[in-house]
Scaffold this motif. Structure first.
Motif, PDB file in Angstrom:
ATOM      1  N   UNK A 132       0.495  -1.030   0.359  1.00 53.95           N
ATOM      2  CA  UNK A 132       0.089  -0.053  -0.121  1.00 53.95           C
ATOM      3  C   UNK A 132       0.774   1.536   0.105  1.00 53.95           C
ATOM      4  N   UNK A 133       0.525   1.734  -0.522  1.00 56.27           N
ATOM      5  CA  UNK A 133       1.190   3.089  -0.512  1.00 56.27           C
ATOM      6  C   UNK A 133       1.308   3.991   0.439  1.00 56.27           C
ATOM      7  N   UNK A 134       2.537   4.703   1.381  1.00 57.66           N
ATOM      8  CA  UNK A 134       2.678   5.456   2.245  1.00 57.66           C
ATOM      9  C   UNK A 134       1.377   6.059   2.434  1.00 57.66           C
ATOM     10  N   UNK A 135       1.267   7.352   1.844  1.00 62.34           N
ATOM     11  CA  UNK A 135       0.050   8.208   1.934  1.00 62.34           C
ATOM     12  C   UNK A 135      -1.477   7.515   2.341  1.00 62.34           C
ATOM     13  N   UNK A 136      -1.374   6.418   1.482  1.00 62.37           N
ATOM     14  CA  UNK A 136      -2.927   5.855   1.879  1.00 62.37           C
ATOM     15  C   UNK A 136      -2.819   4.926   3.006  1.00 62.37           C
ATOM     16  N   UNK A 137      -1.325   4.766   3.203  1.00 64.46           N
ATOM     17  CA  UNK A 137      -1.160   4.065   4.764  1.00 64.46           C
ATOM     18  C   UNK A 137      -0.873   4.794   5.918  1.00 64.46           C
ATOM     19  N   UNK A 138      -1.455   6.302   5.733  1.00 63.03           N
ATOM     20  CA  UNK A 138      -1.121   7.296   7.069  1.00 63.03           C
ATOM     21  C   UNK A 138      -2.599   7.840   6.851  1.00 63.03           C
ATOM     22  N   UNK A 139      -2.687   7.552   5.828  1.00 65.91           N
ATOM     23  CA  UNK A 139      -4.391   8.431   5.911  1.00 65.91           C
ATOM     24  C   UNK A 139      -5.236   7.308   6.656  1.00 65.91           C
ATOM     25  N   UNK A 140      -5.373   6.247   6.631  1.00 61.98           N
ATOM     26  CA  UNK A 140      -5.833   4.457   6.975  1.00 61.98           C
ATOM     27  C   UNK A 140      -5.460   4.742   8.848  1.00 61.98           C
TER      28      UNK A 140
ATOM     29  N   UNK B 229      13.383   4.569   3.116  1.00 62.40           N
ATOM     30  CA  UNK B 229      13.350   5.403   1.570  1.00 62.40           C
ATOM     31  C   UNK B 229      12.542   4.116   0.379  1.00 62.40           C
ATOM     32  N   UNK B 230      12.715   2.886   0.802  1.00 65.21           N
ATOM     33  CA  UNK B 230      12.572   2.282  -0.325  1.00 65.21           C
ATOM     34  C   UNK B 230      11.116   2.173  -0.432  1.00 65.21           C
ATOM     35  N   UNK B 231      10.240   2.103   0.310  1.00 67.78           N
ATOM     36  CA  UNK B 231       8.750   1.789   0.624  1.00 67.78           C
ATOM     37  C   UNK B 231       8.388   3.605   0.647  1.00 67.78           C
ATOM     38  N   UNK B 232       8.730   3.967   0.608  1.00 65.89           N
ATOM     39  CA  UNK B 232       8.002   5.311   0.662  1.00 65.89           C
ATOM     40  C   UNK B 232       8.100   5.384  -0.715  1.00 65.89           C
ATOM     41  N   UNK B 233       8.845   4.740  -2.006  1.00 72.01           N
ATOM     42  CA  UNK B 233       8.340   5.239  -3.171  1.00 72.01           C
ATOM     43  C   UNK B 233       7.848   3.841  -3.839  1.00 72.01           C
ATOM     44  N   UNK B 234       7.963   2.809  -3.278  1.00 73.33           N
ATOM     45  CA  UNK B 234       7.623   1.628  -4.334  1.00 73.33           C
ATOM     46  C   UNK B 234       6.206   1.366  -3.157  1.00 73.33           C
TER      47      UNK B 234
END
Length: 342
Positions: free
Chosen positions: A6-14, A319-324
């Protein structure tokens, strides 16, 4: 174990929506969510999004006050006391970090002692946030009792995490985040849930005998890192983070998993040093490049495993997971979506 990305912004939103649904104010939820999402994205999954359900479960039974009105008192220009008033731990931690940074901005070094808190996640997100703003840090917390005093056969100490961070202008900060047991209890719970054995030297059973049985270890106690030296560090962390802050300490700390409805009253300590007051940015960058270069240039014992600095693997993962996108346990994500009403 099934995983989803899941994209980091979407995870943060959840996480934000789940915490708000659990009663937290939006601004407070954003601070707490930041800690847990950074932890998850850095690969510290035992202290990441799975903790949302744990925290909110305790909120539901009255063990944590989701709407606690924290009190921050600057008792001296560089010294603050933070009363968490039984709020969500990562919120208390972030407010204490901010108080320490404020003191350091004014005086070059600042400290904040927090009491009335709960489990505040891992140290890496706090130390990384400080380093990214140019501050070195020393951070510690006490914890539920899981370690026996050296030579004893009953738990009296927590694994009491301790961390240090160092800024690197133009480079990656160096961050140490360690518990004072050989392994965190959360890792043993994970192994027990999967029916897998423990590595040797992690824990004992209830009789104080070394065990490889994860379930027996949960009924026993953790072994301190470095033997008597780890025991000594755990004692000193509790004196600073627990006793000096005015929080509970040793066996006075209540176990969240045994009495989730009761306030833990954990204590934390945050010390921040404004590195710009000791060296200009260019000088610090050059010295850090030299320092890290010496270590990275060490010939590895195993060519497939180069020498790394503390926190390097976690920061690279972040860093990688923030991108991928962030790889998360599917069950944890499902619980989070349910809590967020998604």
């Amino acid at each position: 174990m099934s995983r989803e990305t899941i994209a980091e912004p979407a995870l943060r939103s959840l996480v934000l929506r789940a915490l708000e649904a659990g009663g937290m104010r939006p601004a407070d939820a954003a601070l707490a969510a930041g800690v847990l999402v950074v932890a998850e994205a850095a690969g510290l999954t035992t202290h990441g999004i799975s903790r949302v359900a744990q925290y909110l479960g305790r909120v539901a039974v009255g063990g944590i006050d989701a709407r606690a009105e924290l009190a921050v008192e600057r008792v001296m220009p560089a010294l603050a006391m933070v009363d968490g008033r039984n709020g969500v731990g990562p919120l208390v931690g972030m407010r204490a970090l901010q108080a320490a940074l404020d003191g350091a901005r004014d005086c070059g070094i600042g400290a904040a002692f927090a009491r009335g808190s709960n489990h505040f996640g891992p140290i890496l997100p706090y130390a990384l946030a400080a380093a990214e703003q140019g501050f070195a840090s020393i951070i510690a917390s006490n914890a539920t009792t899981t370690i026996a005093p050296w030579g004893g056969r009953d738990t009296r100490l927590g694994n009491n995490p301790l961390g240090l961070g160092m800024p690197f202008p133009g480079g990656e900060p160096v961050v140490l985040d360690m518990a004072l047991s050989v392994a965190a209890r959360a890792k043993i719970r994970d192994l027990a849930a999967r029916g897998e054995p423990l590595p040797e030297g992690w824990a004992t059973d209830s009789a104080g005998q070394p065990t490889l049985d994860a379930r027996a270890a949960l009924a026993g106690f953790l072994l301190p890192v470095g033997g008597h030296k780890g025991y000594g560090l755990a004692v000193m962390v509790d004196l600073l983070a627990g006793l000096l802050s005015g929080a509970s300490y040793l066996t006075r700390v209540r176990a969240w998993d045994k009495t989730p409805e009761v306030a833990q009253d954990l204590g934390h300590v945050f010390i921040a040093i404004d590195a710009t007051k000791l060296a200009d940015r260019a000088t610090l960058a050059a010295r850090m490049a030299d320092f890290t270069g010496i270590l990275h240039a060490t010939p590895p014992a195993d060519p497939a495993r180069p020498v790394l600095l503390p926190g390097q693997r976690e920061i690279a993962t972040l860093k990688r997971q923030r991108t991928e996108g962030v790889s998360v346990d599917a069950a944890d994500l499902a619980r989070l979506r349910a809590l967020a009403g998604a």
